[in-house]
Design a protein around this motif. Structure first.
Motif, PDB file in Angstrom:
ATOM      1  N   LYS A 151      58.428  18.064  71.190  1.00 17.76           N
ATOM      2  CA  LYS A 151      57.567  16.769  70.838  1.00 17.76           C
ATOM      3  C   LYS A 151      57.405  16.207  69.568  1.00 17.76           C
ATOM      4  O   LYS A 151      57.238  15.151  69.132  1.00 17.76           O
ATOM      5  N   MET A 152      57.372  17.000  68.475  1.00 16.33           N
ATOM      6  CA  MET A 152      57.316  16.582  66.866  1.00 16.33           C
ATOM      7  C   MET A 152      58.575  15.638  66.718  1.00 16.33           C
ATOM      8  O   MET A 152      58.440  14.898  66.052  1.00 16.33           O
ATOM      9  N   SER A 153      59.834  16.181  67.181  1.00 13.44           N
ATOM     10  CA  SER A 153      61.004  15.084  67.009  1.00 13.44           C
ATOM     11  C   SER A 153      60.746  14.002  67.595  1.00 13.44           C
ATOM     12  O   SER A 153      60.952  12.603  67.108  1.00 13.44           O
ATOM     13  N   ILE A 154      60.045  13.728  68.833  1.00 14.62           N
ATOM     14  CA  ILE A 154      59.841  12.470  69.499  1.00 14.62           C
ATOM     15  C   ILE A 154      58.705  11.726  68.560  1.00 14.62           C
ATOM     16  O   ILE A 154      59.156  10.449  68.374  1.00 14.62           O
ATOM     17  N   VAL A 155      57.614  12.644  68.133  1.00 12.79           N
ATOM     18  CA  VAL A 155      56.592  11.520  67.379  1.00 12.79           C
ATOM     19  C   VAL A 155      57.248  11.174  66.154  1.00 12.79           C
ATOM     20  O   VAL A 155      57.105   9.819  65.936  1.00 12.79           O
ATOM     21  N   ILE A 156      57.917  11.970  65.306  1.00 10.82           N
ATOM     22  CA  ILE A 156      58.508  11.348  64.140  1.00 10.82           C
ATOM     23  C   ILE A 156      59.406  10.383  64.416  1.00 10.82           C
ATOM     24  O   ILE A 156      59.734   9.594  63.628  1.00 10.82           O
ATOM     25  N   GLY A 157      60.495  10.684  65.210  1.00  4.21           N
ATOM     26  CA  GLY A 157      61.511   9.807  65.880  1.00  4.21           C
ATOM     27  C   GLY A 157      60.951   8.386  65.907  1.00  4.21           C
ATOM     28  O   GLY A 157      61.495   7.396  65.521  1.00  4.21           O
ATOM     29  N   VAL A 158      59.930   8.423  66.826  1.00  4.13           N
ATOM     30  CA  VAL A 158      59.429   6.940  67.321  1.00  4.13           C
ATOM     31  C   VAL A 158      58.730   6.192  65.995  1.00  4.13           C
ATOM     32  O   VAL A 158      58.968   4.913  66.125  1.00  4.13           O
ATOM     33  N   ILE A 159      58.077   7.042  65.433  1.00  2.00           N
ATOM     34  CA  ILE A 159      57.450   6.321  64.240  1.00  2.00           C
ATOM     35  C   ILE A 159      58.354   5.989  63.142  1.00  2.00           C
ATOM     36  O   ILE A 159      58.130   4.909  62.454  1.00  2.00           O
TER      37      ILE A 159
ATOM     38  N   VAL B 148      68.928  -6.090  56.147  1.00  2.40           N
ATOM     39  CA  VAL B 148      68.823  -4.754  56.881  1.00  2.40           C
ATOM     40  C   VAL B 148      68.956  -4.986  58.353  1.00  2.40           C
ATOM     41  O   VAL B 148      68.231  -5.698  58.952  1.00  2.40           O
ATOM     42  N   ASP B 149      69.851  -4.074  58.786  1.00  2.00           N
ATOM     43  CA  ASP B 149      70.034  -4.133  60.225  1.00  2.00           C
ATOM     44  C   ASP B 149      69.404  -2.924  60.671  1.00  2.00           C
ATOM     45  O   ASP B 149      69.799  -1.745  60.399  1.00  2.00           O
ATOM     46  N   ALA B 150      68.111  -3.018  61.441  1.00  5.95           N
ATOM     47  CA  ALA B 150      67.090  -1.975  61.948  1.00  5.95           C
ATOM     48  C   ALA B 150      67.087  -2.115  63.303  1.00  5.95           C
ATOM     49  O   ALA B 150      66.045  -2.609  63.509  1.00  5.95           O
ATOM     50  N   PRO B 151      68.016  -1.618  64.267  1.00  6.02           N
ATOM     51  CA  PRO B 151      67.946  -1.654  65.524  1.00  6.02           C
ATOM     52  C   PRO B 151      67.199  -0.503  66.632  1.00  6.02           C
ATOM     53  O   PRO B 151      67.233  -0.661  67.467  1.00  6.02           O
ATOM     54  N   LYS B 152      66.546   0.286  65.678  1.00  4.39           N
ATOM     55  CA  LYS B 152      65.707   1.479  66.381  1.00  4.39           C
ATOM     56  C   LYS B 152      64.527   1.621  66.534  1.00  4.39           C
ATOM     57  O   LYS B 152      63.684   0.536  66.703  1.00  4.39           O
ATOM     58  N   MET B 153      63.891   2.481  65.697  1.00  7.78           N
ATOM     59  CA  MET B 153      62.405   2.742  66.065  1.00  7.78           C
ATOM     60  C   MET B 153      61.405   1.854  65.270  1.00  7.78           C
ATOM     61  O   MET B 153      61.816   1.114  64.662  1.00  7.78           O
ATOM     62  N   THR B 154      60.122   2.447  65.165  1.00  6.12           N
ATOM     63  CA  THR B 154      59.166   1.496  64.694  1.00  6.12           C
ATOM     64  C   THR B 154      59.296   1.255  63.402  1.00  6.12           C
ATOM     65  O   THR B 154      59.116  -0.027  63.094  1.00  6.12           O
ATOM     66  N   PHE B 155      59.327   2.012  62.476  1.00 14.44           N
ATOM     67  CA  PHE B 155      59.512   1.721  60.925  1.00 14.44           C
ATOM     68  C   PHE B 155      60.757   0.896  60.702  1.00 14.44           C
ATOM     69  O   PHE B 155      60.956  -0.043  59.936  1.00 14.44           O
ATOM     70  N   ALA B 156      61.916   1.258  61.382  1.00 17.75           N
ATOM     71  CA  ALA B 156      62.820   0.326  61.166  1.00 17.75           C
ATOM     72  C   ALA B 156      62.900  -1.235  61.830  1.00 17.75           C
ATOM     73  O   ALA B 156      63.696  -2.036  61.093  1.00 17.75           O
TER      74      ALA B 156
ATOM     75  N   PHE C 205      58.034   4.313  74.501  1.00 15.52           N
ATOM     76  CA  PHE C 205      58.083   5.470  73.845  1.00 15.52           C
ATOM     77  C   PHE C 205      56.944   5.541  73.053  1.00 15.52           C
ATOM     78  O   PHE C 205      56.428   6.662  72.594  1.00 15.52           O
ATOM     79  N   GLY C 206      56.297   4.368  72.452  1.00 15.19           N
ATOM     80  CA  GLY C 206      54.813   4.469  71.893  1.00 15.19           C
ATOM     81  C   GLY C 206      53.943   4.992  72.775  1.00 15.19           C
ATOM     82  O   GLY C 206      53.093   5.757  72.323  1.00 15.19           O
ATOM     83  N   TYR C 207      54.028   4.621  74.031  1.00 17.65           N
ATOM     84  CA  TYR C 207      53.001   5.234  74.838  1.00 17.65           C
ATOM     85  C   TYR C 207      53.412   6.883  75.202  1.00 17.65           C
ATOM     86  O   TYR C 207      52.273   7.556  75.095  1.00 17.65           O
ATOM     87  N   LEU C 208      54.541   7.275  75.050  1.00 11.57           N
ATOM     88  CA  LEU C 208      54.888   8.531  75.280  1.00 11.57           C
ATOM     89  C   LEU C 208      54.085   9.547  73.851  1.00 11.57           C
ATOM     90  O   LEU C 208      53.692  10.394  74.254  1.00 11.57           O
ATOM     91  N   VAL C 209      54.417   8.823  72.791  1.00  7.91           N
ATOM     92  CA  VAL C 209      53.903   9.550  71.540  1.00  7.91           C
ATOM     93  C   VAL C 209      52.410   9.648  71.690  1.00  7.91           C
ATOM     94  O   VAL C 209      51.562  10.707  71.666  1.00  7.91           O
ATOM     95  N   VAL C 210      51.451   8.403  72.205  1.00  8.84           N
ATOM     96  CA  VAL C 210      50.107   8.673  72.343  1.00  8.84           C
ATOM     97  C   VAL C 210      49.583   9.793  73.417  1.00  8.84           C
ATOM     98  O   VAL C 210      48.741  10.578  73.010  1.00  8.84           O
ATOM     99  N   CYS C 211      50.545   9.779  74.477  1.00 14.56           N
ATOM    100  CA  CYS C 211      50.136  10.877  75.284  1.00 14.56           C
ATOM    101  C   CYS C 211      50.330  12.293  74.884  1.00 14.56           C
ATOM    102  O   CYS C 211      49.619  13.296  75.193  1.00 14.56           O
TER     103      CYS C 211
END
Length: 275
Positions: free
Chosen positions: A67-75, A89-97, A129-135
């Motif tokens: 769960k921690m890896s999902i939270v940190i990874g998505v954010i 910058v090519d940033a094709p993945k998570m929120t910060f990117a 995935f953001g919804y999953l982090v909130v859950c």
């Protein structure tokens, strides 16, 4: 940097190695007892050492790490490829990117990319995935010892969200109104797919048609075959309005823009005079 390295070292050792008993544990184990009793203390830093050696320690720690890896990874986590000079910058993945592409779009004045790339990508990511982090965070905040039902599995919740949208088993319900929220998020994610696939190609096609409609502008020595241009037109061309300046060169052939298709080879042969 040293303080951060020390903090990271404590976290790494505490989670992935042997826990350090620095504070009072939140669990008391009676003599000859096998079940821990919660004493009201909350371990302020790292993992409670009471879990070390417990029979279900592996299940708990694996779930916690996942769960921690999902939270940190998505954010935060994303694949970044930077070009310093052009600030590309090519940033094709998570929120910060994903957010890192916005300054690039603003710098190079690509307003359409914000609405055709960034916005649908962010909506699609957060609706799933953001919804999953909130859950995950919500599940951590609930005291399930006082709940009439057992804590639901978030993995099964995410799978059933796609297989049976809007249908929630009462024994697996995480919060009230869960079915409506998940159905709305699925509709948003489904809307983002054609948005991503069609919006930008359509704008590029419109831009191509606009450039073709402007035609070509001739320079000196080529007045007989091509229209001339004024100083204002040439100045606009230097600013990049999309027109093409045709230089007076011997044996120069100007081809048209060819869309991919089975007729490409025939068009090329007819244009060059081979056929």
């Amino acid at each position: 940097m040293g303080v951060f390295a020390t903090y990271t070292g404590f976290i790494y050792n505490d989670i992935f190695s042997k826990s350090l008993h620095l504070f009072n544990s939140g669990w008391d184990f009676p003599v000859n007892g096998t079940v821990g009793i919660f004493n009201g203390h909350v371990y302020p830093f790292g993992l409670d050492p009471g879990w070390h050696g417990a029979s279900n320690a592996l299940i708990f720690t694996n779930s916690y790490k996942m769960k921690m890896s999902i939270v940190i990874g998505v954010i935060h986590v994303g694949t970044l490829i930077s070009h310093i000079r052009g600030i590309k910058v090519d940033a094709p993945k998570m929120t910060f990117a994903l957010c890192l592409q916005v300054p690039n779009h603003l710098k190079f004045k690509n307003q359409s990319d914000i609405w055709t790339n960034f916005v649908p990508q962010m909506l699609f990511l957060q609706s799933i995935f953001g919804y999953l982090v909130v859950c995950i965070i919500y599940k951590w905040s609930v005291d399930w010892s006082k709940s009439p039902i057992s804590p639901p599995s978030l993995l099964n919740m995410l799978i059933n969200m796609f297989l049976s949208p809007g249908t929630i088993d009462p024994g697996e319900q995480l919060y009230a109104g869960q079915g409506t929220v998940q159905t709305t998020l699925l509709l948003i994610a489904a809307l983002c797919v054609p948005w991503l696939l069609c919006a930008k190609p359509y704008l590029k096609w419109k831009e191509m048609k606009r450039i073709h409609g402007q035609g070509y502008v001739g320079l000196s020595g080529d007045h007989d075959t091509r229209p001339t241009s004024s100083d204002e037109t040439l100045e606009a061309e230097e600013e990049g309005d999309g027109r093409a300046i045709v230089e007076d060169m011997e044996e120069e052939h100007v081809g048209s823009f060819l869309l991919p298709g089975p007729w490409c080879l025939t068009s090329i042969l007819l244009t060059t005079g081979i056929a």
